[in-house]
Design a protein around this motif. Sequence first.
Motif, PDB file in Angstrom:
ATOM      1  N   TYR A 199       1.018  -1.349  -0.001  1.00  0.00           N
ATOM      2  CA  TYR A 199      -0.060   0.068  -0.122  1.00  0.00           C
ATOM      3  C   TYR A 199       1.010   1.034   0.034  1.00  0.00           C
ATOM      4  CZ  TYR A 199      -3.976  -3.223   1.306  1.00  0.00           C
ATOM      5  OH  TYR A 199      -4.758  -4.134   0.975  1.00  0.00           O
ATOM      6  N   ARG A 201       1.096   5.197   1.135  1.00  0.00           N
ATOM      7  CA  ARG A 201       0.418   6.023   1.918  1.00  0.00           C
ATOM      8  C   ARG A 201       1.496   7.272   2.191  1.00  0.00           C
ATOM      9  NH1 ARG A 201       3.272   6.127   6.668  1.00  0.00           N
ATOM     10  NH2 ARG A 201       4.604   4.239   7.381  1.00  0.00           N
ATOM     11  N   LYS A 202       0.934   8.288   2.686  1.00  0.00           N
ATOM     12  CA  LYS A 202       1.674   9.747   3.173  1.00  0.00           C
ATOM     13  C   LYS A 202       2.533   9.324   4.308  1.00  0.00           C
ATOM     14  CE  LYS A 202      -1.669  12.786   1.340  1.00  0.00           C
ATOM     15  NZ  LYS A 202      -2.588  14.027   1.561  1.00  0.00           N
ATOM     16  N   ASN A 204       3.798   9.799   7.917  1.00  0.00           N
ATOM     17  CA  ASN A 204       3.093  10.295   9.116  1.00  0.00           C
ATOM     18  C   ASN A 204       3.838  11.174  10.037  1.00  0.00           C
ATOM     19  OD1 ASN A 204       1.505  10.528  11.728  1.00  0.00           O
ATOM     20  ND2 ASN A 204       1.596   8.301  12.088  1.00  0.00           N
ATOM     21  N   LEU A 254       5.569  10.285   0.423  1.00  0.00           N
ATOM     22  CA  LEU A 254       5.267   8.964   0.302  1.00  0.00           C
ATOM     23  C   LEU A 254       5.940   7.779   0.498  1.00  0.00           C
ATOM     24  CD1 LEU A 254       3.875   9.517  -3.305  1.00  0.00           C
ATOM     25  CD2 LEU A 254       2.399   9.914  -1.252  1.00  0.00           C
TER      26      LEU A 254
END
Length: 372
Positions: A199, A201-202, A204, A254
């Motif tokens: 996956y 994702r950005k 955190n 990312l």
Amino acid sequence: MKKIVSVSSKSELAAFIDFPHELYKDDANYVPELFIAQRDLLTKHPFHKHNKLQCFLAYDGDKIVGRIAAILNNAHNEYNKANDGFWGFFDCINDQETANLLFNTAAKWLKDQEIDGKFIGPVNFSTNEACGLLIKGFDTPPVLMFTYNFPYYADLIEKAGFHKQIDLIGWHWEGQNYDDKSVKLLDALQERLKRSNVYIRKVNLKDFKNETIKLREVYNSAWDKNTGFVPLTDDEFDWLAKDLKLILDPDFALVAEQDGNVVGFAVALPDYNNIFQKIKKGRLLPTGLFKLLFGKKSIRGIRIYALGVVEGYRKLGIEAVLYGTIIKEYKRKGYDYADAGWTLENNTMINKAIEAIKGDPYKTYRIYEKAI
């Protein structure tokens, strides 16, 4: 009468940092480095915990005419099983005698540190930081964290006996002139990755400390085959991450993850050089800070700073999804240009991939070497 001074005092260090401002004062493409950032790099950076550096200034009478830093990178020598020395932070008037004096002085300092391998540069301090001499693409300003120099530098360096070690390529896209195939296929590519439980994702930012631990492992793994690569220590990566966080746009940071393990990441940065170019002599006070704080709307482009996937996860389409996501955000935010790189000239796979999305290899940077 020309002479060399070893930089030791705060005033000499300030003169060392400031010299390029005078040298490039009539060059419209010059972007000054922030003084505080350069000062901290040369004095406080974790690099200094396990390596050595000595800065030198060249004078003609009471006028500064050049500068150079001799760099002993123990981490490079240990990792690459070498005994090389480096030079960086080189700036000089167009005078071969001055250039030779600077190079000979830096070489002697390294010999005194028992270095007897190659003499390599320009690197400030390694390929993890700004490096390479601009040899093609002088008609536009540098983007964030790229070097810039006069065209005559190459002649000075080559006449001092250096020859090419490797070239680095800077890539450019203007406006909407890119292949958006990866954007059109983004949903399909992401669905394919999900079948492998991968996956995107950005980053955190609320748990940035733990994120940097994971990203450091990927960085030191994904780039370890690059020429001149030196793994970053924990402290060095934390320093880099702390600096990047100040200018990070989370939409361009990312992470690729499988079962909680980070297997790749990509970071694109707003091109703050659009602002830095207007900050006189790189001083944030008294007015530079306001230009920095209120100048974000003047940022016209981005630089894709890093994109890497660990071995074993390449060719799954992760790179395409990372690129596609960045392009999608670039388009949504209405930027005028994007830069990527640098990439090594011999990294055929990544260079062909960038060419396939219409990247223009508009700047070339060279790292030189000779026997010390």
